[in-house]
Design an enzyme around this catalytic site. Structure first.
Site, PDB file in Angstrom:
ATOM      1  N   CYS A 168      34.225  36.824  20.936  1.00 15.49           N
ATOM      2  CA  CYS A 168      34.270  37.112  19.508  1.00 15.49           C
ATOM      3  C   CYS A 168      35.709  37.240  19.033  1.00 15.49           C
ATOM      4  O   CYS A 168      36.542  37.862  19.685  1.00 15.49           O
ATOM      5  CB  CYS A 168      33.507  38.379  19.135  1.00 15.49           C
ATOM      6  SG  CYS A 168      31.735  38.319  19.421  1.00 15.49           S
ATOM      7  N   ARG A 224      38.784  32.201  22.753  1.00 18.51           N
ATOM      8  CA  ARG A 224      38.016  33.337  23.253  1.00 18.51           C
ATOM      9  C   ARG A 224      36.566  32.968  23.550  1.00 18.51           C
ATOM     10  O   ARG A 224      35.859  33.714  24.239  1.00 18.51           O
ATOM     11  CB  ARG A 224      38.065  34.481  22.244  1.00 18.51           C
ATOM     12  CG  ARG A 224      39.461  35.021  22.026  1.00 18.51           C
ATOM     13  CD  ARG A 224      39.511  36.015  20.889  1.00 18.51           C
ATOM     14  NE  ARG A 224      38.860  37.256  21.220  1.00 18.51           N
ATOM     15  CZ  ARG A 224      39.448  38.267  21.849  1.00 18.51           C
ATOM     16  NH1 ARG A 224      40.699  38.165  22.228  1.00 18.51           N
ATOM     17  NH2 ARG A 224      38.797  39.378  22.111  1.00 18.51           N
ATOM     18  N   TRP A 227      30.187  35.280  19.621  1.00 12.78           N
ATOM     19  CA  TRP A 227      29.599  34.906  20.912  1.00 12.78           C
ATOM     20  C   TRP A 227      28.312  35.700  21.023  1.00 12.78           C
ATOM     21  O   TRP A 227      28.330  36.925  21.104  1.00 12.78           O
ATOM     22  CB  TRP A 227      30.571  35.245  22.044  1.00 12.78           C
ATOM     23  CG  TRP A 227      30.219  34.686  23.379  1.00 12.78           C
ATOM     24  CD1 TRP A 227      30.435  33.413  23.836  1.00 12.78           C
ATOM     25  CD2 TRP A 227      29.630  35.388  24.485  1.00 12.78           C
ATOM     26  NE1 TRP A 227      30.007  33.290  25.145  1.00 12.78           N
ATOM     27  CE2 TRP A 227      29.512  34.479  25.569  1.00 12.78           C
ATOM     28  CE3 TRP A 227      29.186  36.687  24.661  1.00 12.78           C
ATOM     29  CZ2 TRP A 227      28.973  34.847  26.795  1.00 12.78           C
ATOM     30  CZ3 TRP A 227      28.639  37.061  25.888  1.00 12.78           C
ATOM     31  CH2 TRP A 227      28.542  36.134  26.937  1.00 12.78           C
ATOM     32  N   ASN A 229      32.965  42.869  16.935  1.00 15.04           N
ATOM     33  CA  ASN A 229      33.032  42.380  18.315  1.00 15.04           C
ATOM     34  C   ASN A 229      32.556  43.502  19.207  1.00 15.04           C
ATOM     35  O   ASN A 229      33.100  44.606  19.165  1.00 15.04           O
ATOM     36  CB  ASN A 229      34.475  41.987  18.657  1.00 15.04           C
ATOM     37  CG  ASN A 229      34.646  41.539  20.098  1.00 15.04           C
ATOM     38  OD1 ASN A 229      33.666  41.346  20.813  1.00 15.04           O
ATOM     39  ND2 ASN A 229      35.879  41.376  20.533  1.00 15.04           N
ATOM     40  N   GLY A 230      31.544  43.245  20.046  1.00 13.04           N
ATOM     41  CA  GLY A 230      31.047  44.282  20.953  1.00 13.04           C
ATOM     42  C   GLY A 230      29.545  44.419  20.866  1.00 13.04           C
ATOM     43  O   GLY A 230      28.847  43.553  20.325  1.00 13.04           O
ATOM     44  N   GLU A 266      38.146  29.224  44.066  1.00 14.75           N
ATOM     45  CA  GLU A 266      38.719  29.007  42.741  1.00 14.75           C
ATOM     46  C   GLU A 266      38.570  27.551  42.303  1.00 14.75           C
ATOM     47  O   GLU A 266      38.264  27.267  41.137  1.00 14.75           O
ATOM     48  CB  GLU A 266      40.189  29.427  42.741  1.00 14.75           C
ATOM     49  CG  GLU A 266      40.946  29.135  41.461  1.00 14.75           C
ATOM     50  CD  GLU A 266      40.427  29.869  40.243  1.00 14.75           C
ATOM     51  OE1 GLU A 266      40.845  29.518  39.122  1.00 14.75           O
ATOM     52  OE2 GLU A 266      39.580  30.781  40.385  1.00 14.75           O
ATOM     53  N   LYS A 319      36.536  26.290  38.941  1.00 14.93           N
ATOM     54  CA  LYS A 319      37.106  25.464  37.883  1.00 14.93           C
ATOM     55  C   LYS A 319      36.203  24.276  37.567  1.00 14.93           C
ATOM     56  O   LYS A 319      36.000  23.928  36.407  1.00 14.93           O
ATOM     57  CB  LYS A 319      38.502  24.965  38.280  1.00 14.93           C
ATOM     58  CG  LYS A 319      39.583  25.992  38.203  1.00 14.93           C
ATOM     59  CD  LYS A 319      39.842  26.399  36.758  1.00 14.93           C
ATOM     60  CE  LYS A 319      40.353  27.822  36.689  1.00 14.93           C
ATOM     61  NZ  LYS A 319      39.360  28.850  36.898  1.00 14.93           N
ATOM     62  N   GLU A 359      33.157  25.560  35.686  1.00 10.94           N
ATOM     63  CA  GLU A 359      33.456  26.084  34.346  1.00 10.94           C
ATOM     64  C   GLU A 359      33.604  24.987  33.302  1.00 10.94           C
ATOM     65  O   GLU A 359      33.083  25.116  32.189  1.00 10.94           O
ATOM     66  CB  GLU A 359      34.763  26.889  34.388  1.00 10.94           C
ATOM     67  CG  GLU A 359      34.643  28.278  34.976  1.00 10.94           C
ATOM     68  CD  GLU A 359      35.963  29.006  34.930  1.00 10.94           C
ATOM     69  OE1 GLU A 359      35.968  30.182  34.549  1.00 10.94           O
ATOM     70  OE2 GLU A 359      37.000  28.405  35.275  1.00 10.94           O
ATOM     71  N   HIS A 398      26.859  26.855  59.117  1.00 13.43           N
ATOM     72  CA  HIS A 398      25.820  27.877  59.020  1.00 13.43           C
ATOM     73  C   HIS A 398      24.979  27.720  57.746  1.00 13.43           C
ATOM     74  O   HIS A 398      24.473  28.702  57.224  1.00 13.43           O
ATOM     75  CB  HIS A 398      26.451  29.274  59.073  1.00 13.43           C
ATOM     76  CG  HIS A 398      27.135  29.565  60.360  1.00 13.43           C
ATOM     77  ND1 HIS A 398      26.466  29.720  61.558  1.00 13.43           N
ATOM     78  CD2 HIS A 398      28.455  29.707  60.657  1.00 13.43           C
ATOM     79  CE1 HIS A 398      27.324  29.957  62.525  1.00 13.43           C
ATOM     80  NE2 HIS A 398      28.550  29.955  62.005  1.00 13.43           N
ATOM     81  N   LYS A 415      36.900  33.854  26.806  1.00 16.12           N
ATOM     82  CA  LYS A 415      38.167  34.129  27.486  1.00 16.12           C
ATOM     83  C   LYS A 415      38.301  35.596  27.845  1.00 16.12           C
ATOM     84  O   LYS A 415      38.663  35.947  28.949  1.00 16.12           O
ATOM     85  CB  LYS A 415      39.330  33.713  26.574  1.00 16.12           C
ATOM     86  CG  LYS A 415      40.703  33.854  27.227  1.00 16.12           C
ATOM     87  CD  LYS A 415      40.867  32.856  28.345  1.00 16.12           C
ATOM     88  CE  LYS A 415      42.228  32.926  28.987  1.00 16.12           C
ATOM     89  NZ  LYS A 415      42.319  32.064  30.162  1.00 16.12           N
TER      90      LYS A 415
END
Length: 615
Positions: A2, A27, A75, A101-102, A488, A492, A495, A511, A610
């Site tokens: 947001c 964001r 968001w 926002n929240g 990582e 990426k 994402e 395994h 973000k």
């Protein structure tokens, strides 16, 4: 998540608010809206979709004049993304308008109570409940907007950053925060409100960052008044001089922020150790560590808490701290740490890592650690962020603004800071010789040039990406210091391209994951010469025998892996502990190029934000 933008002053508000929302697109969001006030009229436009959709809709249907405005990118939490649930939201009378926002956790209870008093609701959001609660308090208590906001917020449970406007009080905006960031830009006879400083950096370098539990009444032609929400006590504001500049938050000729930020890493790493590391004198200076060296070096253990990419940086740091400083390290997901009643003592040091410095789960972990008596050290990028204020000490990464949602330079600069910290502790504790210490400093100083050389493989990596862009699954393997890099790299790809990918320790392949390998499966293997090289070569042979497609990250001049792999990407040689700073570069570029070729929104991948300020 947001984005909040507000303006009150002598300029036209609409272009400022619109550009501010565009600056906050990084964001992550799914809808957007703007409310403007002009000559007694409150005008609102909002829509599901992008800020560009809002711009088109607004300019074709609304008079955009006015010197007061608030805007929002949402968001979704309560209610699906659609025009109705988008912010801003009106109160029932139409006099109050809010952006938020929240999450208001007790919104349902409040909503039921308000319904009994005749309030109706158009949306499914907790935000519409909040604006009507403020209106109800204002009418019942016969108080001004600021006081009504304060009373209402003392009845809520949850997290918020809000901006509220009353069309009957056109010279003020009331703002407040608890758990979500909010900054007030101070100009000449004008004020700006935003989730961070990027929307107003071209207008002023002066900003006040509200602390948790604070609210402010921003009045035209008057000083900002800040009060504690809980007890109404006045707060003496601290005005920060911003170091950010406009050029830093523009793309600078790159197609995407993510690519720009990948290419910024040589300078970002240099900026992170500049002034802290003096190789010619054999010195590391870090005020946050220097001032607490005994407390940290006498730690029974170090606990690292983080989320996402920062968690992967923490995993690399675990290897580095244990190797150099010989202090036991545990790395925890912040979201799990706070809920499992962890055993923490006053002898523990907790290192909290977050790019934004606002990550809600990491903030909650910090608060728990402090309550248990642990010493908390923060590593973050954003000056003035919540984590920088809530920790006992810390270090900024100095990476500059990271706009792309998928972190790149945050990862390498976090590792750089943590390497400096580990080396300083090792020197203080005598767990590293003077010659080894000096060698590490000299090699770290060479890393930016080596990262630049790794970036020179970009075109080669783009060609490999073109071959594998249609893969539906991908496996990433690494060992030792490069196991977190495999995690990582897989993150990426997930994402930004939405291709399923998993990272594993190379030895764990047999395994379970080996069952997935066939001629359709690309396998990215980090096989640098330092560290477990022969073992990784054996793992590559296992993949080859099952017809997997091998993309190998190797040290310059490697011949053995080249004979086995379908593709090799070379990185310069470095000591094992610093290899993640190099091996991550081709994985970032590989993900970037695949996502671009698939037509994905690289800087704003779906469903991601973000700065994740909800738990």
């Amino acid at each position: 998540m947001c984005g909040i933008v507000g303006y009150i002053g002598h300029r036209e508000a609409y272009p400022i608010v619109l550009k501010g929302l565009q600056r906050l697109e990084y964001r992550g969001y799914d809808s957007a809206g703007i409310a403007l006030f002009d000559e007694g009229e409150l005008k609102l436009c909002k829509t599901k979709g992008k800020v560009s959709d809002l711009k088109e809709k607004m300019e074709s249907s609304v008079d955009t004049s006015g010197n007061v405005g608030i805007g929002h990118t949402r968001w979704a939490t309560h209610g699906e993304p659609n025009d109705t649930n988008s912010h801003p939201h009106y109160s029932n009378s139409g006099n109050l308008v809010i952006i938020h926002n929240g999450i208001i956790e007790n919104y349902d209870t409040l909503k039921k109570e308000l319904k009994t008093r005749g309030y109706t609701f158009k949306s499914e959001t907790d935000t519409e409940v909040l604006v009507n609660l403020i209106e109800d308090v204002k009418q019942k208590e016969n108080v001004k907007l600021g006081k009504a906001v304060q009373i209402a917020l003392n009845q809520t449970v949850g997290a918020y950053a809000i901006a509220v406007f009353d069309k009957n009080k056109p010279d003020e905006i009331v703002v407040a925060r608890l758990g979500s960031p909010l900054a007030i830009g101070i100009g000449e006879d004008e004020f700006f409100v935003a989730s961070d400083a990027s929307p107003f950096i071209e207008f002023t370098n002066n900003a006040i960052y509200l602390e948790d539990g604070e609210m402010a009444v921003v009045r035209r032609n008057k000083e900002v008044k800040i009060r504690k929400i809980k007890d109404d006590s006045l707060v003496d504001p601290y005005v920060h001089e911003l170091q950010m500049n406009l050029e830093q938050i523009e793309k600078g000729g790159f197609d995407h922020f993510m690519l720009k930020e990948i290419y910024e890493q040589p300078n970002a790493i240099s900026d992170t150790f500049r002034g802290r590391m003096l190789p010619e004198k054999g010195i590391i200076r870090m005020a946050g560590v220097d001032n607490n060296i005994e407390r940290i070096s006498n730690a029974k253990r170090i606990i690292i808490v983080a989320c996402g990419t920062s968690w992967h940086a923490g995993l690399v740091a675990e290897y580095i701290f244990e190797e150099l400083a010989r202090i036991p390290v545990e790395v925890e997901y912040a979201s799990e740490f706070r809920y499992r009643n962890p055993i923490i003592s006053e002898k523990d040091v907790v290192i909290a890592i977050s790019q934004s410095g606002e990550t809600a789960d990491t903030m909650a972990a910090i608060q728990l650690a402090r309550e248990k008596g642990a010493f908390v050290f923060g590593v973050c990028n954003v000056v003035g962020s919540s984590i920088s204020r809530e920790t006992h000490a810390g270090a900024y990464t100095h990476a500059g603004p990271e706009i792309g949602v998928a972190s790149t330079k945050a990862f390498t600069t976090q590792i750089t800071v943590l390497t400096l910290m580990a080396l300083k502790l090792a020197k203080h504790m005598g767990t590293i010789s003077n010659s080894d210490f000096q060698m590490h400093l000299q090699e770290l100083e060479r890393i930016p040039d080596k990262v630049q050389k790794a970036l020179n493989s970009d075109e080669h990596i783009r060609k490999i990406a073109d071959i594998y862009k249609d893969a539906t699954n991908c496996l990433y393997l690494g060992r030792g210091f490069n196991f977190p890099v495999a995690l990582e790299g897989a993150l990426k790809l997930k994402e930004i391209s939405y291709i399923h990918a998993e990272g594993y320790p190379a030895a764990e392949m047999k395994h379970g994951p080996i069952a997935l390998i066939d001629e359709q499966m690309p396998v990215v293997v980090i096989a640098t010469r330092k560290g477990y090289y022969e073992k990784v070569v054996s793992n590559i042979q296992e993949i080859k025998s099952r017809k997997g497609k091998i993309i190998a990250i190797v040290t310059d001049g490697d011949t053995e892996v080249r004979e086995l792999a379908d593709h090799v990407i070379e990185v310069p040689e470095t000591m094992e502990s610093m290899s993640p700073l190099l091996t991550t570069i081709p994985l970032q570029l590989l993900s970037y190029h695949i996502a671009v070729m698939l037509g994905k929104n690289v800087d704003q991948p779906r469903n991601l934000a973000k700065s994740v300020t909800v738990e």
